[in-house]
Design a protein around this motif. Structure first.
Motif, PDB file in Angstrom:
ATOM      1  N   LEU A   1       0.853  -1.188   0.000  1.00 18.22           N
ATOM      2  CA  LEU A   1       0.000   0.000   0.000  1.00 18.22           C
ATOM      3  C   LEU A   1       0.885   1.234   0.000  1.00 18.22           C
ATOM      4  CD1 LEU A   1      -2.662   1.612   0.393  1.00 18.22           C
ATOM      5  CD2 LEU A   1      -2.388   1.231   2.857  1.00 18.22           C
ATOM      6  N   LEU A   2       0.567   2.151  -0.885  1.00 16.69           N
ATOM      7  CA  LEU A   2       1.364   3.364  -1.050  1.00 16.69           C
ATOM      8  C   LEU A   2       0.433   4.570  -1.000  1.00 16.69           C
ATOM      9  CD1 LEU A   2       4.043   3.739  -3.817  1.00 16.69           C
ATOM     10  CD2 LEU A   2       2.182   5.380  -3.716  1.00 16.69           C
ATOM     11  N   ILE A   3       0.834   5.616  -0.292  1.00 14.17           N
ATOM     12  CA  ILE A   3       0.018   6.829  -0.156  1.00 14.17           C
ATOM     13  C   ILE A   3       0.821   8.036  -0.623  1.00 14.17           C
ATOM     14  CG2 ILE A   3      -1.032   8.418   1.520  1.00 14.17           C
ATOM     15  CD1 ILE A   3      -1.813   5.941   3.160  1.00 14.17           C
ATOM     16  N   VAL A   4       0.159   8.921  -1.361  1.00 14.29           N
ATOM     17  CA  VAL A   4       0.799  10.162  -1.811  1.00 14.29           C
ATOM     18  C   VAL A   4      -0.083  11.341  -1.421  1.00 14.29           C
ATOM     19  CG1 VAL A   4       1.772  11.441  -3.750  1.00 14.29           C
ATOM     20  CG2 VAL A   4       1.759   8.933  -3.813  1.00 14.29           C
ATOM     21  N   GLU A   5       0.512  12.316  -0.772  1.00 10.42           N
ATOM     22  CA  GLU A   5      -0.177  13.568  -0.467  1.00 10.42           C
ATOM     23  C   GLU A   5       0.277  14.618  -1.477  1.00 10.42           C
ATOM     24  OE1 GLU A   5      -2.616  14.136   1.533  1.00 10.42           O
ATOM     25  OE2 GLU A   5      -2.607  12.090   2.309  1.00 10.42           O
ATOM     26  N   LEU A   6      -0.677  15.271  -2.121  1.00  7.49           N
ATOM     27  CA  LEU A   6      -0.395  16.240  -3.177  1.00  7.49           C
ATOM     28  C   LEU A   6      -0.520  17.662  -2.632  1.00  7.49           C
ATOM     29  CD1 LEU A   6      -2.730  14.593  -5.861  1.00  7.49           C
ATOM     30  CD2 LEU A   6      -0.341  14.028  -5.393  1.00  7.49           C
ATOM     31  N   LYS A   7       0.536  18.428  -2.761  1.00 10.59           N
ATOM     32  CA  LYS A   7       0.493  19.809  -2.269  1.00 10.59           C
ATOM     33  C   LYS A   7       1.317  20.710  -3.183  1.00 10.59           C
ATOM     34  CE  LYS A   7      -2.049  19.229   1.414  1.00 10.59           C
ATOM     35  NZ  LYS A   7      -2.585  17.940   0.944  1.00 10.59           N
ATOM     36  N   LEU A   8       0.963  21.988  -3.193  1.00  7.97           N
ATOM     37  CA  LEU A   8       1.677  22.941  -4.034  1.00  7.97           C
ATOM     38  C   LEU A   8       2.938  23.470  -3.358  1.00  7.97           C
ATOM     39  CD1 LEU A   8      -1.332  24.986  -5.478  1.00  7.97           C
ATOM     40  CD2 LEU A   8      -0.095  23.091  -6.533  1.00  7.97           C
ATOM     41  N   ASN A   9       2.966  23.389  -2.022  1.00  6.60           N
ATOM     42  CA  ASN A   9       4.117  23.902  -1.279  1.00  6.60           C
ATOM     43  C   ASN A   9       4.449  22.989  -0.109  1.00  6.60           C
ATOM     44  OD1 ASN A   9       4.444  26.671  -2.594  1.00  6.60           O
ATOM     45  ND2 ASN A   9       2.309  26.757  -1.931  1.00  6.60           N
ATOM     46  N   LEU A  10       5.715  22.956   0.240  1.00  5.51           N
ATOM     47  CA  LEU A  10       6.146  22.217   1.424  1.00  5.51           C
ATOM     48  C   LEU A  10       5.920  23.073   2.666  1.00  5.51           C
ATOM     49  CD1 LEU A  10       9.532  20.535   0.415  1.00  5.51           C
ATOM     50  CD2 LEU A  10       7.410  19.391   1.030  1.00  5.51           C
ATOM     51  N   THR A  11       5.224  22.508   3.641  1.00  9.11           N
ATOM     52  CA  THR A  11       4.983  23.213   4.897  1.00  9.11           C
ATOM     53  C   THR A  11       5.161  22.242   6.055  1.00  9.11           C
ATOM     54  OG1 THR A  11       2.615  22.691   4.935  1.00  9.11           O
ATOM     55  CG2 THR A  11       3.276  24.718   3.784  1.00  9.11           C
ATOM     56  N   VAL A  12       5.272  22.787   7.243  1.00 10.06           N
ATOM     57  CA  VAL A  12       5.371  21.941   8.436  1.00 10.06           C
ATOM     58  C   VAL A  12       4.096  21.122   8.606  1.00 10.06           C
ATOM     59  CG1 VAL A  12       5.556  21.947  10.952  1.00 10.06           C
ATOM     60  CG2 VAL A  12       6.986  23.486   9.602  1.00 10.06           C
ATOM     61  N   ASP A  13       2.941  21.751   8.357  1.00  6.33           N
ATOM     62  CA  ASP A  13       1.666  21.032   8.477  1.00  6.33           C
ATOM     63  C   ASP A  13       1.609  19.841   7.524  1.00  6.33           C
ATOM     64  OD1 ASP A  13       0.715  22.676  10.452  1.00  6.33           O
ATOM     65  OD2 ASP A  13      -0.444  23.962   9.101  1.00  6.33           O
ATOM     66  N   LEU A  14       2.164  20.017   6.337  1.00  2.00           N
ATOM     67  CA  LEU A  14       2.183  18.924   5.360  1.00  2.00           C
ATOM     68  C   LEU A  14       3.048  17.767   5.858  1.00  2.00           C
ATOM     69  CD1 LEU A  14       1.667  17.628   2.618  1.00  2.00           C
ATOM     70  CD2 LEU A  14       3.478  19.065   1.663  1.00  2.00           C
ATOM     71  N   LEU A  15       4.182  18.081   6.437  1.00  2.73           N
ATOM     72  CA  LEU A  15       5.057  17.036   6.977  1.00  2.73           C
ATOM     73  C   LEU A  15       4.373  16.295   8.126  1.00  2.73           C
ATOM     74  CD1 LEU A  15       8.451  18.967   6.959  1.00  2.73           C
ATOM     75  CD2 LEU A  15       7.766  17.126   5.412  1.00  2.73           C
ATOM     76  N   ILE A  16       3.652  17.033   8.955  1.00  3.29           N
ATOM     77  CA  ILE A  16       2.906  16.402  10.052  1.00  3.29           C
ATOM     78  C   ILE A  16       1.839  15.469   9.482  1.00  3.29           C
ATOM     79  CG2 ILE A  16       1.285  16.830  11.946  1.00  3.29           C
ATOM     80  CD1 ILE A  16       2.820  19.464  12.463  1.00  3.29           C
TER      81      ILE A  16
END
Length: 245
Positions: free
Chosen positions: A44-59
């Motif tokens: 199982l593989l998961i990808v989170e798609l975002k336009l910018n790297l942020t601390v919230d995204l890493l969390i």
């Protein structure tokens, strides 16, 4: 002068979907709050798609590690060069967090996908951090869908869940055959949740004509017409069963 199209997270979805399909995965968008989930055999593989790297995204990404060790973050290809100190620091951070990083060249016509770094191989990590119940729920959601009807990264868009697709399947069979019992619907392949779906009638699509027998009402007929691709899939399923008799 033509106005430049504003980037959206959904712009990342199709290139990454194509990439992992070529790698032999079944890919689904918007699964249990995950932008993209891909399955190949037991992986199982998961990808989170975002336009910018942020601390919230890493969390957010580290929380996804409760579902699988194979978690990636995908972003548009940044302007910083790979040789820059900033970029090396970012890559080191991802490696320390056991996260994968994907960049997509949205400016190019081919929308090239580049895997900057992979998470640790799950064969060796043994899913030590995985919450088995949450992982199973996500896989059940994936397995309950006949195809990928969502685009990962979508916002303010209705998501096609396995539950809703199951409701559409029941509605299609009632539309095709008329009044049916839950038992008969299960024989047609609507699954163990059939009775619960009909009794709860969440979308108000079904009417009980007598004890243990249901029909599709006008609301249901109108609503399922909004999903022609799914309706056609289940009609073809009926036809295949009829031909195999």
């Amino acid at each position: 002068m033509q106005e430049k199209k504003k980037r959206q997270e959904i712009d990342l979805y199709k290139p990454i979907q194509r990439y992992f399909i070529k790698e032999g995965y079944e890919v689904y968008g918007e699964v249990k709050d995950c932008d993209l989930a891909a399955v190949k055999e037991d992986l199982l593989l998961i990808v989170e798609l975002k336009l910018n790297l942020t601390v919230d995204l890493l969390i957010q990404a580290t929380k996804r590690q409760k579902l699988t060790d194979q978690v990636y973050i995908a972003i548009p290809k940044p302007k910083v060069t790979k040789k820059s100190r900033r970029w090396r620091d970012i890559c080191q951070l991802f490696q320390r967090l056991d996260l994968g990083l994907i960049v997509v060249s949205l400016e190019s016509q081919r929308k090239k996908v580049d895997i900057v770094c992979h998470p640790p191989n799950s064969e060796f990590s043994g899913y030590k951090r995985v919450n088995k119940r949450k992982r199973e729920n996500l896989l059940n959601e994936v397995n309950g869908r006949s195809a990928d009807y969502n685009v990962g990264g979508s916002t303010r868009t209705k998501i096609m869940t396995a539950y809703k697709e199951n409701c559409i399947q029941i509605a299609v069979y009632l539309h095709q055959f008329g009044e049916l019992s839950p038992k008969k619907l299960k024989e047609l392949g609507t699954g163990e949740k059939t009775s619960s779906i009909l009794m709860k009638n969440y979308y108000r699509w079904f009417d009980r004509v007598r004890r243990g027998v249901y029909i599709l009402n006008e609301t249901g007929t109108h609503e399922i017409a909004k999903y022609p691709e799914i309706v056609q899939y289940y009609i073809s399923t009926i036809q295949k069963k009829e031909q195999s008799k």
